[in-house]
Write a protein that holds these residues in place. Structure first.
Motif, PDB file in Angstrom:
ATOM      1  N   ALA A  67      79.676  -0.407   0.559  1.00  0.00           N
ATOM      2  CA  ALA A  67      80.312   0.656  -0.230  1.00  0.00           C
ATOM      3  C   ALA A  67      79.664   2.013   0.055  1.00  0.00           C
ATOM      4  N   LEU A  68      78.364   2.012   0.255  1.00  0.00           N
ATOM      5  CA  LEU A  68      77.658   3.260   0.550  1.00  0.00           C
ATOM      6  C   LEU A  68      78.116   3.831   1.893  1.00  0.00           C
ATOM      7  N   ILE A  69      78.271   2.968   2.887  1.00  0.00           N
ATOM      8  CA  ILE A  69      78.771   3.428   4.188  1.00  0.00           C
ATOM      9  C   ILE A  69      80.216   3.911   4.059  1.00  0.00           C
ATOM     10  N   ALA A  70      81.028   3.169   3.307  1.00  0.00           N
ATOM     11  CA  ALA A  70      82.436   3.545   3.129  1.00  0.00           C
ATOM     12  C   ALA A  70      82.597   4.868   2.397  1.00  0.00           C
ATOM     13  N   SER A  71      81.612   5.258   1.613  1.00  0.00           N
ATOM     14  CA  SER A  71      81.702   6.540   0.907  1.00  0.00           C
ATOM     15  C   SER A  71      81.675   7.725   1.866  1.00  0.00           C
ATOM     16  N   GLY A  72      81.410   7.445   3.142  1.00  0.00           N
ATOM     17  CA  GLY A  72      81.466   8.493   4.153  1.00  0.00           C
ATOM     18  C   GLY A  72      82.844   9.089   4.315  1.00  0.00           C
ATOM     19  N   ILE A  73      83.859   8.420   3.789  1.00  0.00           N
ATOM     20  CA  ILE A  73      85.223   8.969   3.820  1.00  0.00           C
ATOM     21  C   ILE A  73      85.266  10.305   3.080  1.00  0.00           C
ATOM     22  N   TYR A  74      84.508  10.397   1.993  1.00  0.00           N
ATOM     23  CA  TYR A  74      84.517  11.607   1.166  1.00  0.00           C
ATOM     24  C   TYR A  74      83.350  12.538   1.473  1.00  0.00           C
ATOM     25  N   VAL A  75      82.217  11.966   1.826  1.00  0.00           N
ATOM     26  CA  VAL A  75      81.040  12.759   2.205  1.00  0.00           C
ATOM     27  C   VAL A  75      80.591  12.227   3.566  1.00  0.00           C
ATOM     28  N   PRO A  76      80.999  12.865   4.664  1.00  0.00           N
ATOM     29  CA  PRO A  76      80.739  12.326   6.004  1.00  0.00           C
ATOM     30  C   PRO A  76      79.267  12.011   6.300  1.00  0.00           C
ATOM     31  N   THR A  77      78.352  12.705   5.695  1.00  0.00           N
ATOM     32  CA  THR A  77      76.934  12.429   5.908  1.00  0.00           C
ATOM     33  C   THR A  77      76.560  11.028   5.430  1.00  0.00           C
ATOM     34  N   MET A  78      77.353  10.479   4.526  1.00  0.00           N
ATOM     35  CA  MET A  78      77.051   9.150   3.993  1.00  0.00           C
ATOM     36  C   MET A  78      77.264   8.047   5.026  1.00  0.00           C
ATOM     37  N   TYR A  79      78.028   8.303   6.095  1.00  0.00           N
ATOM     38  CA  TYR A  79      78.088   7.323   7.176  1.00  0.00           C
ATOM     39  C   TYR A  79      76.677   7.113   7.735  1.00  0.00           C
ATOM     40  N   PHE A  80      76.016   8.210   7.991  1.00  0.00           N
ATOM     41  CA  PHE A  80      74.659   8.154   8.537  1.00  0.00           C
ATOM     42  C   PHE A  80      73.679   7.599   7.508  1.00  0.00           C
ATOM     43  N   MET A  81      73.712   8.141   6.293  1.00  0.00           N
ATOM     44  CA  MET A  81      72.780   7.686   5.261  1.00  0.00           C
ATOM     45  C   MET A  81      73.025   6.219   4.895  1.00  0.00           C
ATOM     46  N   GLY A  82      74.289   5.831   4.847  1.00  0.00           N
ATOM     47  CA  GLY A  82      74.617   4.442   4.560  1.00  0.00           C
ATOM     48  C   GLY A  82      74.085   3.501   5.627  1.00  0.00           C
ATOM     49  N   ALA A  83      74.206   3.913   6.886  1.00  0.00           N
ATOM     50  CA  ALA A  83      73.673   3.091   7.982  1.00  0.00           C
ATOM     51  C   ALA A  83      72.150   2.998   7.901  1.00  0.00           C
ATOM     52  N   ILE A  84      71.507   4.094   7.568  1.00  0.00           N
ATOM     53  CA  ILE A  84      70.043   4.077   7.412  1.00  0.00           C
ATOM     54  C   ILE A  84      69.648   3.110   6.301  1.00  0.00           C
ATOM     55  N   PHE A  85      70.313   3.199   5.160  1.00  0.00           N
ATOM     56  CA  PHE A  85      69.961   2.325   4.046  1.00  0.00           C
ATOM     57  C   PHE A  85      70.359   0.873   4.300  1.00  0.00           C
ATOM     58  N   ALA A  86      71.411   0.640   5.067  1.00  0.00           N
ATOM     59  CA  ALA A  86      71.751  -0.737   5.434  1.00  0.00           C
ATOM     60  C   ALA A  86      70.646  -1.329   6.305  1.00  0.00           C
ATOM     61  N   GLY A  87      70.108  -0.530   7.215  1.00  0.00           N
ATOM     62  CA  GLY A  87      68.971  -0.981   8.020  1.00  0.00           C
ATOM     63  C   GLY A  87      67.738  -1.239   7.166  1.00  0.00           C
ATOM     64  N   LEU A  88      67.491  -0.358   6.224  1.00  0.00           N
ATOM     65  CA  LEU A  88      66.362  -0.566   5.307  1.00  0.00           C
ATOM     66  C   LEU A  88      66.581  -1.813   4.444  1.00  0.00           C
ATOM     67  N   TRP A  89      67.820  -2.038   4.033  1.00  0.00           N
ATOM     68  CA  TRP A  89      68.132  -3.223   3.230  1.00  0.00           C
ATOM     69  C   TRP A  89      67.864  -4.495   4.032  1.00  0.00           C
ATOM     70  N   TRP A  90      68.330  -4.503   5.298  1.00  0.00           N
ATOM     71  CA  TRP A  90      68.081  -5.660   6.150  1.00  0.00           C
ATOM     72  C   TRP A  90      66.578  -5.903   6.287  1.00  0.00           C
ATOM     73  N   ALA A  91      65.823  -4.842   6.575  1.00  0.00           N
ATOM     74  CA  ALA A  91      64.377  -4.982   6.738  1.00  0.00           C
ATOM     75  C   ALA A  91      63.720  -5.463   5.442  1.00  0.00           C
ATOM     76  N   SER A  92      64.178  -4.952   4.308  1.00  0.00           N
ATOM     77  CA  SER A  92      63.619  -5.358   3.022  1.00  0.00           C
ATOM     78  C   SER A  92      63.851  -6.843   2.762  1.00  0.00           C
ATOM     79  N   VAL A  93      65.052  -7.309   3.046  1.00  0.00           N
ATOM     80  CA  VAL A  93      65.373  -8.722   2.823  1.00  0.00           C
ATOM     81  C   VAL A  93      64.619  -9.598   3.828  1.00  0.00           C
ATOM     82  N   HIS A  94      64.680  -9.228   5.093  1.00  0.00           N
ATOM     83  CA  HIS A  94      64.066 -10.030   6.152  1.00  0.00           C
ATOM     84  C   HIS A  94      62.555 -10.126   5.984  1.00  0.00           C
ATOM     85  N   TYR A  95      61.899  -8.984   5.911  1.00  0.00           N
ATOM     86  CA  TYR A  95      60.442  -8.997   5.823  1.00  0.00           C
ATOM     87  C   TYR A  95      59.958  -9.392   4.428  1.00  0.00           C
TER      88      TYR A  95
END
Length: 121
Positions: A67-95
């Motif tokens: 949903a955070l990545i999809a919010s880039g439809i309204y705030v284009p910077t959220m594509y980038f921020m959403g991808a960053i946080f998705a990577g952080l989420w993966w790292a948080s879960v994995h590690y």
């Protein structure tokens, strides 16, 4: 895992709030709608901190990332921020899981060595 995932979710809480401020500048969006959607997402970030270790908690976290990545439809910077946080989420879960496993092994070893009459191998 709980600590790492909660840290990521709290970071997202603030990013969602700042993205809402940016989205309010869009004349096509009503301020009440922006704050309703952002408020729900911010609440979910905080609520997920408490249920992250329960069944389905990680899956809800992934849904929030999408949903955070999809919010880039309204705030284009959220594509980038959403991808960053998705990577952080993966790292948080994995590690986080690896850390939890290491803690469990350490606790088992400590319990075994503290047991009277246990072999000192």
């Amino acid at each position: 895992m709980r600590t790492l995932c909660s840290s990521t979710l709290i970071g997202e809480f603030f990013v969602i709030g700042f993205a809402a401020l940016v989205a309010m500048k869009d004349p096509g969006l009503a301020a009440s709608t922006v704050w309703l959607v952002s408020g729900i997402a911010m609440f979910l970030c905080v609520a997920l901190c408490g249920v992250i270790t329960r069944p389905g908690g990680t899956a809800l976290g992934w849904a929030l990332q999408i949903a955070l990545i999809a919010s880039g439809i309204y705030v284009p910077t959220m594509y980038f921020m959403g991808a960053i946080f998705a990577g952080l989420w993966w790292a948080s879960v994995h590690y986080g899981r690896k850390i939890d496993e290491a803690k469990a092994r350490f606790a088992a070893q400590a319990a075994q060595s503290a047991t009277p009459g246990a072999d000192a191998a």
